[in-house]
Design a protein around this motif. Sequence first.
Motif, PDB file in Angstrom:
ATOM      1  N   GLN A  42       0.828  -1.208   0.000  1.00  0.00           N
ATOM      2  CA  GLN A  42       0.000   0.000   0.000  1.00  0.00           C
ATOM      3  C   GLN A  42       0.865   1.263   0.000  1.00  0.00           C
ATOM      4  O   GLN A  42       0.500   2.267  -0.600  1.00  0.00           O
ATOM      5  CB  GLN A  42      -0.944  -0.016   1.198  1.00  0.00           C
ATOM      6  CG  GLN A  42      -1.905  -1.171   1.113  1.00  0.00           C
ATOM      7  CD  GLN A  42      -3.320  -0.777   1.445  1.00  0.00           C
ATOM      8  OE1 GLN A  42      -3.597   0.330   1.865  1.00  0.00           O
ATOM      9  NE2 GLN A  42      -4.215  -1.703   1.240  1.00  0.00           N
ATOM     10  N   ASP A  45       1.848   1.948  -3.502  1.00  0.00           N
ATOM     11  CA  ASP A  45       0.733   2.565  -4.238  1.00  0.00           C
ATOM     12  C   ASP A  45       0.620   4.057  -3.913  1.00  0.00           C
ATOM     13  O   ASP A  45       0.445   4.885  -4.812  1.00  0.00           O
ATOM     14  CB  ASP A  45      -0.595   1.877  -3.904  1.00  0.00           C
ATOM     15  CG  ASP A  45      -0.685   0.465  -4.461  1.00  0.00           C
ATOM     16  OD1 ASP A  45       0.115   0.122  -5.361  1.00  0.00           O
ATOM     17  OD2 ASP A  45      -1.561  -0.291  -3.995  1.00  0.00           O
ATOM     18  N   LYS A  83      -4.713   8.069   3.382  1.00  0.00           N
ATOM     19  CA  LYS A  83      -4.900   6.636   3.109  1.00  0.00           C
ATOM     20  C   LYS A  83      -5.171   5.897   4.419  1.00  0.00           C
ATOM     21  O   LYS A  83      -6.079   5.074   4.506  1.00  0.00           O
ATOM     22  CB  LYS A  83      -3.659   6.068   2.409  1.00  0.00           C
ATOM     23  CG  LYS A  83      -3.708   4.590   2.161  1.00  0.00           C
ATOM     24  CD  LYS A  83      -4.733   4.261   1.109  1.00  0.00           C
ATOM     25  CE  LYS A  83      -4.638   2.808   0.700  1.00  0.00           C
ATOM     26  NZ  LYS A  83      -5.605   2.475  -0.331  1.00  0.00           N
ATOM     27  N   TYR A  89      -9.180   1.516   3.903  1.00  0.00           N
ATOM     28  CA  TYR A  89      -7.959   1.046   4.550  1.00  0.00           C
ATOM     29  C   TYR A  89      -8.271   0.475   5.933  1.00  0.00           C
ATOM     30  O   TYR A  89      -7.769  -0.578   6.308  1.00  0.00           O
ATOM     31  CB  TYR A  89      -6.940   2.176   4.655  1.00  0.00           C
ATOM     32  CG  TYR A  89      -5.632   1.732   5.253  1.00  0.00           C
ATOM     33  CD1 TYR A  89      -4.737   0.971   4.523  1.00  0.00           C
ATOM     34  CD2 TYR A  89      -5.295   2.067   6.567  1.00  0.00           C
ATOM     35  CE1 TYR A  89      -3.531   0.550   5.070  1.00  0.00           C
ATOM     36  CE2 TYR A  89      -4.101   1.655   7.116  1.00  0.00           C
ATOM     37  CZ  TYR A  89      -3.218   0.900   6.364  1.00  0.00           C
ATOM     38  OH  TYR A  89      -2.034   0.478   6.918  1.00  0.00           O
TER      39      TYR A  89
END
Length: 177
Positions: A42, A45, A83, A89
Amino acid sequence: MTQDELVALINKKDEQAFDYLYDMYAQSLFGVIENIIKNKAQSEDVLQEVMVKIWRNLPQYDPEKGRFFTWIVNIARNSAIDKYRSKAYKKERQNLDANNFVHSIETHASLNNQVNSIGIEKFIKKLKPACIKIIDLLFFKGFTHKEASENLKIPLGTLKTRNRACIHELRNLLQVK
């Protein structure tokens, strides 16, 4: 290539500038992001999203307000916090096995080695213990001011005042080098 040259190339939308940007800053930005998110995939990303944000939003960068590196680190930090706080998440984290959080428990106790990936660990260690704790909660663990004030059991206004004083002290240390 200097930062000024890089900024000029990005403003011209030179395709090689993106490669330079990535080569020069990806590792440092990844350290900031992963320190908050605690998930490598993550974090990668988010790093990609951050690089695109930097590329697209460069006209908003004002050298009079601060350094380019500070500007991009803030973009990375804010993106990682966004995020981390997102519903998707949080939902994903609820479904993970407890073994995935062992590293998180170990590193949340204090500032960790990842801080050094952006080169400021030695400066932070020179601050007062109260400042170290405030900076750790707000900048490296992604706490909101309200969450940090509750964690430290001090009024919100007091926390904000101390945070400004700590950041000012850190800036002074960084300028002395």
